[in-house]
Design a protein around this motif. Structure first.
Motif, short mmCIF file in Angstrom:
data_model
loop_
_atom_site.label_atom_id
_atom_site.label_comp_id
_atom_site.label_asym_id
_atom_site.label_seq_id
_atom_site.Cartn_x
_atom_site.Cartn_y
_atom_site.Cartn_z
N ILE A 21 35.38 24.51 -16.57
CA ILE A 21 34.57 23.51 -15.87
C ILE A 21 33.77 24.20 -14.78
CG2 ILE A 21 34.57 21.39 -14.52
CD1 ILE A 21 37.06 20.53 -15.94
N ILE A 22 32.46 24.02 -14.83
CA ILE A 22 31.54 24.61 -13.85
C ILE A 22 30.88 23.48 -13.08
CG2 ILE A 22 29.52 26.10 -13.51
CD1 ILE A 22 30.14 27.30 -16.29
N TYR A 23 30.91 23.57 -11.77
CA TYR A 23 30.35 22.53 -10.89
C TYR A 23 29.11 23.11 -10.20
CZ TYR A 23 30.66 18.54 -7.59
OH TYR A 23 30.43 17.40 -6.87
N ILE A 24 27.94 22.57 -10.53
CA ILE A 24 26.68 22.96 -9.90
C ILE A 24 26.31 21.86 -8.91
CG2 ILE A 24 24.24 23.45 -10.27
CD1 ILE A 24 24.99 24.41 -13.09
N PRO A 25 26.43 22.09 -7.60
CA PRO A 25 26.18 21.02 -6.63
C PRO A 25 24.73 20.55 -6.63
CG PRO A 25 27.41 22.84 -5.64
CD PRO A 25 26.88 23.32 -6.96
N GLY A 26 24.55 19.27 -6.24
CA GLY A 26 23.21 18.71 -6.06
C GLY A 26 22.96 18.42 -4.61
N ASN A 27 21.98 17.58 -4.33
CA ASN A 27 21.68 17.27 -2.93
C ASN A 27 22.70 16.32 -2.32
OD1 ASN A 27 20.16 15.67 -4.96
ND2 ASN A 27 19.57 14.40 -3.22
N HIS A 28 23.31 15.44 -3.11
CA HIS A 28 24.31 14.52 -2.56
C HIS A 28 25.65 15.20 -2.32
CE1 HIS A 28 22.35 10.46 -2.78
NE2 HIS A 28 21.50 11.17 -3.51
N ASP A 29 25.94 16.28 -3.02
CA ASP A 29 27.17 17.04 -2.78
C ASP A 29 26.85 18.47 -2.37
OD1 ASP A 29 26.26 17.82 -5.28
OD2 ASP A 29 27.94 16.93 -6.37
N LEU A 89 29.05 21.62 -1.10
CA LEU A 89 29.70 22.60 -1.97
C LEU A 89 28.84 23.84 -2.19
CD1 LEU A 89 31.35 20.30 -4.66
CD2 LEU A 89 32.53 21.73 -2.98
N ARG A 90 27.58 23.79 -1.79
CA ARG A 90 26.71 24.95 -2.00
C ARG A 90 27.11 26.14 -1.14
NH1 ARG A 90 21.06 21.54 -2.84
NH2 ARG A 90 21.20 21.53 -5.13
N SER A 91 28.00 25.92 -0.20
CA SER A 91 28.50 27.01 0.64
C SER A 91 29.62 27.77 -0.03
CB SER A 91 28.99 26.46 1.99
OG SER A 91 27.95 25.79 2.68
N PHE A 92 30.00 27.36 -1.25
CA PHE A 92 31.16 27.97 -1.92
C PHE A 92 30.83 28.51 -3.31
CE2 PHE A 92 32.62 24.61 0.94
CZ PHE A 92 33.50 25.30 1.75
N PHE A 131 38.10 25.71 -7.39
CA PHE A 131 38.93 24.65 -6.83
C PHE A 131 39.74 24.04 -7.97
CE2 PHE A 131 35.29 24.90 -3.93
CZ PHE A 131 35.92 24.97 -2.70
N GLY A 132 41.03 24.39 -8.03
CA GLY A 132 41.87 23.84 -9.08
C GLY A 132 41.39 24.16 -10.48
N GLY A 133 40.75 25.32 -10.63
CA GLY A 133 40.24 25.70 -11.94
C GLY A 133 38.80 25.31 -12.19
N ILE A 134 38.19 24.62 -11.22
CA ILE A 134 36.78 24.24 -11.33
C ILE A 134 35.93 25.24 -10.55
CG2 ILE A 134 35.07 22.46 -10.84
CD1 ILE A 134 37.25 20.36 -11.21
N GLU A 135 35.00 25.87 -11.24
CA GLU A 135 34.18 26.94 -10.67
C GLU A 135 32.88 26.40 -10.10
OE1 GLU A 135 31.62 30.75 -12.41
OE2 GLU A 135 33.20 29.83 -13.63
N VAL A 136 32.54 26.77 -8.88
CA VAL A 136 31.30 26.34 -8.24
C VAL A 136 30.22 27.39 -8.43
CG1 VAL A 136 30.21 25.64 -6.07
CG2 VAL A 136 32.60 25.02 -6.52
#
Length: 274
Positions: free
Chosen positions: A82-90, A93-96, A101-106
Motif C-alpha cells: 500500500i502506497i499513500y501519496i498525500p494530497g492537499n487535504h492530507d 503527510l508530505r513531511s514523511f 506507517f503500519g506497512g503503508i508507505e508514504v
C-alpha cells in the motif's frame, strides 16, 4: 433487475483517491464494501484520503473512519503493498516521504509500471491547481461551499426519492458547473498531461478534481480516479496491464453486497445508487 451474488475480484493494482475521511460526506460505507470485494497486489492511495482541512475546523471521526483505516492496515499485514501519496487535504503527510506507517508507505509521487510495460506518473494533482497553489483562501472557501452543497443534496435526494425520481447529485452538478465556468477541468487535464510528458512516461494517474475519467490527451493516457464522496469510483489494473474504471454505486445497485448502514441522513436506496 435481478441481483446476483458478488464475488471477490483480484487485480494487480487498485488506485483510490479523495475519500475525505473526517468529512460527513465521505462514503465510508461504500468504500468498505468495495475493499471487501476487491483484492490487489498493490493499492495506491492517490491523495485526500484523510481530510485534514475539515478535521481542523471541527473534529468528526466516526467508527466507519476507523474501519477503513483498519481494513487497509489488515490488507497491508496480509501482504498487499500500500502506497499513500498525500494530497492537499492530507498534506501533513508530505513531511514523511519514504516513511512506513503500519506497512503503508508514504511517497510524494511514483512511477508505476503496468504488467504490459507502460509507465505512469502517479500523483494527487493539486500541485497543478492554480486555485489551491496560489489562492489558498479561495480554495478553503470553495471547500466550505462544497460542504454546503452536500447538505442541500441530502434534502434534495429525499424529495426526489419520494417523488419517484432517480438519484441526481446537486453537489456534483454545482461543482462541475463552477469548474466548467473557468474551463478548469480541461486545463487541469492538459497541465497534468504535460507533466507526464516531462517525466517521459506513457500516462498519468491522478485525483483531486473528483472527476473520474480515462482518455487520451495528445498521446498521454490520462486517468483520474474520481472520489468516494459522490461518484465512488476507483481505477483497477488487471493482470494483463489493462485499466478499468469501477463505479461502485452502479455495482452495488445490481449485486448482493454486504451493505453497511449509511451515515445518518445519508440513506441510499438501490435507485439512488444507480
Amino acid at each position: 433487475m435481478e441481483t446476483g451474488k458478488m464475488e471477490t475480484k483480484h487485480f494487480r493494482t487498485l488506485f483510490i483517491s479523495d475519500v475525505h475521511l473526517g468529512s460527513k460526506a465521505a462514503r465510508t460505507d461504500f468504500l468498505l464494501d468495495f475493499l471487501r470485494y476487491h483484492e490487489a497486489e498493490t493499492i495506491v492511495l492517490v491523495g485526500d484520503i484523510v481530510d485534514g482541512w475539515r478535521l481542523k475546523r471541527s473534529w468528526y471521526w466516526p467508527q466507519d473512519c476507523n474501519d477503513v483505516v483498519q481494513k487497509l492496515l489488515r490488507k497491508a499485514r496480509k501482504g498487499t503493498r500500500i502506497i499513500y501519496i498525500p494530497g492537499n487535504h492530507d498534506e501533513f503527510l508530505r513531511s514523511f516521504p519514504g516513511v512506513h506507517f503500519g506497512g503503508i508507505e508514504v511517497a510524494d509521487r511514483i512511477i508505476h509500471e503496468t504488467a504490459d510495460g507502460r509507465k505512469y506518473l502517479v500523483l494527487h494533482g493539486d500541485q497543478f491547481d492554480v486555485v489551491v497553489r496560489n489562492i489558498r483562501l479561495l480554495a478553503y472557501l470553495g471547500d466550505w461551499a462544497y460542504d454546503a452543497a452536500i447538505v442541500i443534496n441530502i434534502g434534495l435526494a429525499a424529495i426526489r426519492r419520494k417523488l419517484g425520481l432517480p438519484y441526481w447529485s446537486f453537489s456534483a452538478w454545482a461543482k462541475l458547473q463552477v469548474k466548467q465556468a473557468v474551463n478548469f477541468i480541461g486545463e487541469f487535464q492538459n497541465v497534468v498531461a504535460d507533466e507526464a510528458r516531462r517525466a517521459e512516461v506513457d500516462g498519468v494517474i491522478c485525483g483531486h478534481i473528483h472527476h473520474a475519467v480515462m482518455e487520451d490527451i495528445d498521446g498521454i493516457h490520462y486517468v483520474n480516479t474520481g472520489d468516494w464522496v459522490e461518484s465512488c469510483t476507483a481505477i483497477a489494473e488487471h493482470m494483463d496491464g489493462s485499466f478499468e474504471l469501477i463505479t461502485w454505486r452502479q455495482v452495488a445497485a445490481t449485486a448482493q453486497v454486504h451493505a453497511l448502514p449509511a451515515p445518518e441522513g445519508r440513506e441510499i436506496s438501490a435507485t439512488q445508487a444507480a
